[in-house]
Design an enzyme around this catalytic site. Structure first.
Site, short mmCIF file in Angstrom:
data_model
loop_
_atom_site.label_atom_id
_atom_site.label_comp_id
_atom_site.label_asym_id
_atom_site.label_seq_id
_atom_site.Cartn_x
_atom_site.Cartn_y
_atom_site.Cartn_z
CB SER B 187 -0.82 -0.11 1.05
OG SER B 187 -1.95 0.83 1.18
CG ASP B 438 -6.07 -3.32 -3.87
OD1 ASP B 438 -6.95 -2.70 -3.22
OD2 ASP B 438 -4.82 -3.23 -3.67
CG HIS B 463 -4.73 -3.08 -0.05
ND1 HIS B 463 -4.25 -2.42 -1.29
CD2 HIS B 463 -4.52 -2.35 1.00
CE1 HIS B 463 -3.80 -1.09 -1.00
NE2 HIS B 463 -3.87 -1.04 0.30
#
Lengths: 501, 501
Positions: B187, B438, B463
């Site tokens: 991320s 995601d 994710h």
């Protein structure tokens, strides 16, 4: 009086006239340190040079003070000067950017005729960007150098970010987002050009870093290398010349212990006023030898001072042709006079007061914050022996500026250790050009690292000789070096246009 | 009450629970904006999770406040937390560094079992470094978030420099300068890992950037992509499910115009206290759908909340199996309850008060300074339609923090435009891993750029699914993705040891 160790002045030398030793002239750090500001003094006495008319328009860009914080004061705007020449350019054609170094940008433009010479071939837009805190690009106007609170914003990373922001904005304003950008720089400007390609590959497709001693940090390059290179330059010109210069310091030392020594040295050096320190004479001599080695160009030139072709050889001829029995000090003075007075405008010399005609005096700060390049002089050097201590250097900077240097920051931020292994599999489109006569060359990249990270080395070249405008008397090796540069840049551009087609 | 435009909350969404919309809950910016802090409130009511025992030692590194200025205050030291596991390591063996993102580093360590799984094979030292201004790494202690004067030092470039300084020091202290470093991040941490390789290739030999939406800036990725991806996730699970959710907003809208609407919504949503704003319900629902799409893992997991395998499908099953005639709002509530209450610990929900159990609330600032990722919702989206305005966003941030965002800074500093052309001839040893479920994947790199800049894409992954510890129920595609990562990293290391042999 001339200390065998520590003999500090040279350690601060960089590309410019200014050294941290100048700082010391205001606030001595070693009691025995000699002061090193003579060159600047000569400048102040020179009849002011007529400003050459440069084929550039001058522009100013509203730049933000601090790119790496978001405090209210970070957003303060200052006006960054840049020079632009669009004679040959059209939309979409290349943009050649000179990443300005520690002085007025005009001075670098004036001494980078190479870009004007090649612009027509590439139809390139030429842009010379002034480095923050130099020339007219002063974030706090006349208060810019007041203290670490203002000077704190003067460093290479902020400068690189300035360049990225300005280039992006310029391309947008010219409606030419697709123009490839190549960056050029010499000396510290060459370090910036290389670092810019390293950190902003999305902005510049390649970099030509001329005489960029990016490895002069930490322990990457031996600390004696700079003075060793100068020594070799003079030795190569004449062994006697080297021996005379090397013996000079002892003669000065003997005079310093005599009652009339200062008067005697003042007489020999034709000083306008009687010297206050014999150290000033040593410093004045050293500076002449250092800068002459740096600008040992193959043609007449006027970068630091007006000088004949191959001035190191000319100096050594002066030393070698004195009648037997002449003192070493007299010979060394005569040789140094070539540097200070080739145009024969000085009747006397002022060794102890300086000026700063190129607006270079931010370098003192940079050398005392991030640009820590340790230098020493060995017993084989033509200069007096001296050592370097991080602690003493740090204490000196702290006492002068209120902050300590970060001596290992540059290698943390930009690398340098194991550069061959690191760049072998990373990066592309970089030329490191060097001439081995240049004492800075030993701190640069002298071997090809990959197919696209190339070292162009000449045996005879001096400090960014390749960046000077073409001269009818240029030797073949210099013409060849420039041609190779042009060919490589052409390859980068061809690839770029193919990739983006 | 649910505005058709502008509907602001989502635009600030990032990887964490915190959004600039939370900021708005303190100081509303659009009168009609709905508040978006429900998830955090649930947390506050959850029985506090027992802290997992992590196999790491906790250390603190004295870090300097500002790497890019040299003012007296730049040198202020704060203590940066890092976690270290040397179970399998020996001197000279690799160092795997997780470049911490916007929260307590323990949380990321806990959810990055992948590194523990692969450490034995590589004999790797594992180091998780906490990002400045998160967790315990607060430069100004409890005053760290006081104003832009302190928060100004919270940004990605300072964080990257922290990592470089810490890694260099760590290697020195371990007498293991020759250890190759590979950086990992998911991320925002993945963006940092990629940027670290980009800017510090001399420190890290490669980067695995999992679910890193490095192209979510400026106009590089369409602004609707994030909400479109979530919409597609739900559509793929069931078209009816998509239609129910899409119709929910209108039902809420109708209720908002009724006198007893708030009471009715409070009843449907089983709120612990009567709602103050109907918007809170819309926000609470949206958040559940967004985060569930992000964590649509193929196995049971507990990253944001405890959830079953493939929770999007589970949500849609709930929606689809209601008897005919049930209102869309009731169905949507039931689906969202899967997210908020899978472990069935809540008797009621608090939609309007938050907590911050992962120490994430610096992201508000980052989103309002450099991390400007414009997002919009189109008429095809399952969410209400909304637009984005740089000016309005800037005004909002200015009124809240006293400084404006630099919305184009990230692309100036790190690039992103034409990334394929830029990286095709520059850089190496980067993996961009993504799962197409995601919603952030659309802002990442989904195609190989060169032989050594690789995109590993799975159709089903969510994710940074690859960073989770191996699970007996892992599907083949996930096992394969992780194996490819291991193979590629092994190749980097083999090359490194050969190059430095």
């Amino acid at each position: 009086m001339i200390p065998s160790s520590p003999f500090i002045p040279f350690i601060f030398f960089l590309f410019s006239l200014l050294t941290a030793a100048v700082v010391q002239s205001k606030q001595p750090f070693f009691p025995s340190a000699i002061y090193h500001s003579s060159l600047k003094k000569e400048s102040s006495r020179s009849p002011s040079k007529p400003k050459p008319i440069l084929p550039y328009k001058t522009r100013y860009f509203p730049q933000e003070l601090d790119h790496f914080t978001f405090q209210p004061q970070s957003y303060k705007i200052f006006y960054q000067k840049y020079l632009i020449n669009d004679t040959h350019w059209h939309r979409g054609a290349p943009i050649f950017v000179y990443t300005g170094n520690e002085g007025n940008i005009e001075w670098f433009a004036e001494n980078t005729g190479f870009l004007l010479d090649i612009a027509p071939k590439f139809k390139a837009l030429l842009v010379f960007i002034e480095h923050r805190f130099y020339g007219d690009s002063l974030p706090f106007g006349k208060d810019s150098y007041k203290s670490a609170n203002t000077l704190g914003y003067l460093n290479s990373q902020q400068a690189l970010a300035d360049y990225a922001v300005l280039i992006r904005s310029l391309k947008k304003n010219l409606s030419s987002d697709s123009s490839p950008v190549v960056v050029f720089g010499g000396s510290y400007g060459g370090m910036l050009a290389y670092w810019f390609r390293l950190k902003y590959p999305h902005v510049a497709i390649g970099a030509l870093a001329s005489s960029a001693p990016i490895l002069q940090f930490d322990n990457i390059t031996p600390w004696t290398s700079f003075n060793d290179a100068i020594t070799d330059d003079f030795k190569d010109a004449s062994l006697n010349c080297y021996e005379v210069i090397k013996g000079t310091w002892q003669e000065l030392d003997i005079l310093s212990s005599k009652k009339e020594g200062l008067a005697e040295v003042s007489r020999i050096f034709r000083t306008c006023e009687k010297l206050q320190y014999i150290d000033s004479a040593a410093n004045w001599l050293s500076e002449a030898f250092i800068y002459t080695a740096m600008v040992n160009y193959p043609t007449k030139a006027n970068f630091m001072k007006p000088l004949p072709a191959y001035p190191v050889e000319e100096m050594c001829k002066i030393i070698d042709t004195f009648p037997p029995g002449t003192s070493k000090l007299n010979r060394a003075f005569a040789a140094a006079s070539l540097y200070y007075n080739y145009s024969n405008t000085h009747k006397c010399f002022d060794l102890e007061h300086g000026s700063d005609e190129h607006g270079l005096n931010g370098w003192e700060w940079q050398a005392c914050s991030e640009m820590v390049m340790p230098m020493t002089s060995s017993s084989q050097s033509m200069f007096p022996q001296y050592s370097f201590s991080y602690d003493e250097f740090s204490d000196h900077c702290k006492s002068f500026y209120g902050v300590r240097p970060r001596p290992h920051w540059i290698t943390t931020e930009f690398g340098g250790n194991n550069i061959e292994q690191v760049l072998k599999r990373y990066g592309s489109n970089i030329i490191f050009s060097n001439g081995l006569q240049d004492p800075w060359s030993r701190g640069s990249v002298l071997k090809n690292i990959s197919d696209t990270i190339i070292a162009l080395v000449t045996k005879k070249g001096a400090h960014h000789a390749d960046f000077r405008g073409a001269d009818k008397d240029d030797p073949k090796w210099l013409i060849d070096q420039r041609r190779q540069e042009v060919d490589i840049i052409q390859k980068w551009l061809d690839e770029y246009y193919r990739d983006y087609a």
